[in-house]
Design a protein around this motif. Sequence first.
Motif, PDB file in Angstrom:
ATOM      1  N   LYS A  34       0.924  -1.255  -0.115  1.00  0.00           N
ATOM      2  CA  LYS A  34       0.057   0.160  -0.103  1.00  0.00           C
ATOM      3  C   LYS A  34       0.964   1.283   0.049  1.00  0.00           C
ATOM      4  O   LYS A  34       0.567   2.267  -0.836  1.00  0.00           O
ATOM      5  CB  LYS A  34      -0.946  -0.067   1.097  1.00  0.00           C
ATOM      6  N   LEU A  35       2.033   1.227   0.849  1.00  0.00           N
ATOM      7  CA  LEU A  35       2.697   2.560   1.131  1.00  0.00           C
ATOM      8  C   LEU A  35       3.665   2.498  -0.425  1.00  0.00           C
ATOM      9  O   LEU A  35       3.882   3.712  -0.659  1.00  0.00           O
ATOM     10  CB  LEU A  35       3.849   2.324   2.126  1.00  0.00           C
ATOM     11  N   ASP A  36       3.898   1.426  -0.928  1.00  0.00           N
ATOM     12  CA  ASP A  36       4.865   1.902  -2.451  1.00  0.00           C
ATOM     13  C   ASP A  36       4.546   0.508  -3.284  1.00  0.00           C
ATOM     14  O   ASP A  36       5.205  -0.551  -3.093  1.00  0.00           O
ATOM     15  CB  ASP A  36       6.251   1.745  -2.041  1.00  0.00           C
ATOM     16  N   PRO A  37       3.590   0.639  -4.246  1.00  0.00           N
ATOM     17  CA  PRO A  37       3.329  -0.636  -4.950  1.00  0.00           C
ATOM     18  C   PRO A  37       4.402  -0.966  -5.836  1.00  0.00           C
ATOM     19  O   PRO A  37       4.191  -2.195  -6.464  1.00  0.00           O
ATOM     20  CB  PRO A  37       2.006   0.116  -5.541  1.00  0.00           C
ATOM     21  N   GLN A  38       5.375  -0.294  -5.997  1.00  0.00           N
ATOM     22  CA  GLN A  38       6.529  -0.544  -6.746  1.00  0.00           C
ATOM     23  C   GLN A  38       7.382  -1.748  -6.478  1.00  0.00           C
ATOM     24  O   GLN A  38       8.209  -2.232  -6.944  1.00  0.00           O
ATOM     25  CB  GLN A  38       7.518   0.599  -7.016  1.00  0.00           C
ATOM     26  N   ILE A  39       6.974  -1.817  -4.889  1.00  0.00           N
ATOM     27  CA  ILE A  39       8.084  -2.744  -4.361  1.00  0.00           C
ATOM     28  C   ILE A  39       7.301  -3.845  -3.904  1.00  0.00           C
ATOM     29  O   ILE A  39       6.384  -4.089  -3.421  1.00  0.00           O
ATOM     30  CB  ILE A  39       8.829  -1.885  -3.017  1.00  0.00           C
ATOM     31  N   GLU A  40       8.060  -4.976  -4.032  1.00  0.00           N
ATOM     32  CA  GLU A  40       7.483  -6.459  -3.822  1.00  0.00           C
ATOM     33  C   GLU A  40       8.126  -7.135  -2.805  1.00  0.00           C
ATOM     34  O   GLU A  40       9.257  -7.020  -2.461  1.00  0.00           O
ATOM     35  CB  GLU A  40       7.636  -7.065  -5.182  1.00  0.00           C
ATOM     36  N   THR A  41       7.150  -7.899  -1.973  1.00  0.00           N
ATOM     37  CA  THR A  41       7.905  -8.586  -0.936  1.00  0.00           C
ATOM     38  C   THR A  41       7.935 -10.063  -1.416  1.00  0.00           C
ATOM     39  O   THR A  41       6.793 -10.503  -1.971  1.00  0.00           O
ATOM     40  CB  THR A  41       7.012  -8.577   0.203  1.00  0.00           C
ATOM     41  N   MET A  42       9.145 -10.813  -1.287  1.00  0.00           N
ATOM     42  CA  MET A  42       9.155 -12.042  -1.390  1.00  0.00           C
ATOM     43  C   MET A  42       9.678 -12.943  -0.529  1.00  0.00           C
ATOM     44  O   MET A  42      10.423 -12.465   0.348  1.00  0.00           O
ATOM     45  CB  MET A  42      10.080 -12.382  -2.658  1.00  0.00           C
ATOM     46  N   PHE A  43       8.866 -14.048  -0.513  1.00  0.00           N
ATOM     47  CA  PHE A  43       9.224 -15.133   0.892  1.00  0.00           C
ATOM     48  C   PHE A  43      10.057 -16.384   0.451  1.00  0.00           C
ATOM     49  O   PHE A  43       9.885 -16.996  -0.345  1.00  0.00           O
ATOM     50  CB  PHE A  43       7.949 -15.405   1.221  1.00  0.00           C
ATOM     51  N   MET A  44      11.112 -16.507   1.424  1.00  0.00           N
ATOM     52  CA  MET A  44      11.808 -17.895   1.269  1.00  0.00           C
ATOM     53  C   MET A  44      11.477 -18.557   2.530  1.00  0.00           C
ATOM     54  O   MET A  44      11.637 -18.121   3.685  1.00  0.00           O
ATOM     55  CB  MET A  44      13.288 -17.477   1.230  1.00  0.00           C
ATOM     56  N   MET A  45      11.184 -19.868   2.055  1.00  0.00           N
ATOM     57  CA  MET A  45      10.807 -20.788   3.319  1.00  0.00           C
ATOM     58  C   MET A  45      12.206 -21.143   4.059  1.00  0.00           C
ATOM     59  O   MET A  45      13.214 -21.405   3.485  1.00  0.00           O
ATOM     60  CB  MET A  45      10.175 -21.995   3.056  1.00  0.00           C
ATOM     61  N   THR A  46      12.151 -21.116   5.297  1.00  0.00           N
ATOM     62  CA  THR A  46      13.344 -21.552   5.826  1.00  0.00           C
ATOM     63  C   THR A  46      13.626 -23.079   5.688  1.00  0.00           C
ATOM     64  O   THR A  46      13.008 -23.874   5.541  1.00  0.00           O
ATOM     65  CB  THR A  46      12.953 -21.269   7.433  1.00  0.00           C
ATOM     66  N   SER A  47      14.972 -23.509   5.983  1.00  0.00           N
ATOM     67  CA  SER A  47      15.251 -24.855   5.903  1.00  0.00           C
ATOM     68  C   SER A  47      14.812 -25.676   7.116  1.00  0.00           C
ATOM     69  O   SER A  47      14.724 -25.069   8.108  1.00  0.00           O
ATOM     70  CB  SER A  47      16.824 -25.089   5.754  1.00  0.00           C
ATOM     71  N   ASN A  48      14.290 -26.771   6.853  1.00  0.00           N
ATOM     72  CA  ASN A  48      13.665 -27.679   7.921  1.00  0.00           C
ATOM     73  C   ASN A  48      14.513 -27.599   9.152  1.00  0.00           C
ATOM     74  O   ASN A  48      13.894 -27.492  10.460  1.00  0.00           O
ATOM     75  CB  ASN A  48      13.636 -28.999   7.620  1.00  0.00           C
TER      76      ASN A  48
END
Length: 159
Positions: A107-121
Amino acid sequence: MKKTIYPGSFDPVTNGHYDIIKRVSQVVDHLTVAVLDNPRKTELFTFEERTEMLKIVTRDLPNVEVDYFKGLLVEYAAQKDVRIIIKGLRAISDFEFEFQMALVNQKLDPQIETMFMMTSNNYAHLSSSIVKEVAGLGGDICGMVPEEVHDLIVNKFNT
Ligand code: PNS
């Protein structure tokens, strides 16, 4: 993939953080690990200590830099001309808050994407809070934090 930012408090850095840093660094061109310098938060380790520990553990990763930011993450990202924020996800319990933060940042900055990385087990159980709890009670934190900063963390509880 372009430039990325992995933000956090890192109070202190854990093997879970390091796992994310290393794996992200292998698939992006450049990663900035950004330490939040928040005067209102009560961290155990000073901002300088948290930054220094991250510099020590990332020194063999040539495309990783350690920096800090104050204020809004999206403003910091925009200043650095970075459009990808990386977050680590350990469990469903992380998801709700991370989802909320991602939506706020969008919402604050639609140009910026958040991407998630799953932790290793191996590190799914780890958090900075758990490390502080165990170390504070005199327990063994070997395997929970990078070896190079183990003594720095343990010594914090002996001073
Ligand atoms: O390691 P943490 O404490 O889970 O990291 C949280 C962090 C630093 C990523 C988050 O608190 C943050 O981005 N703070 C900066 C302030 C901000 O931008 N807030 C708006 C998004 S909710």
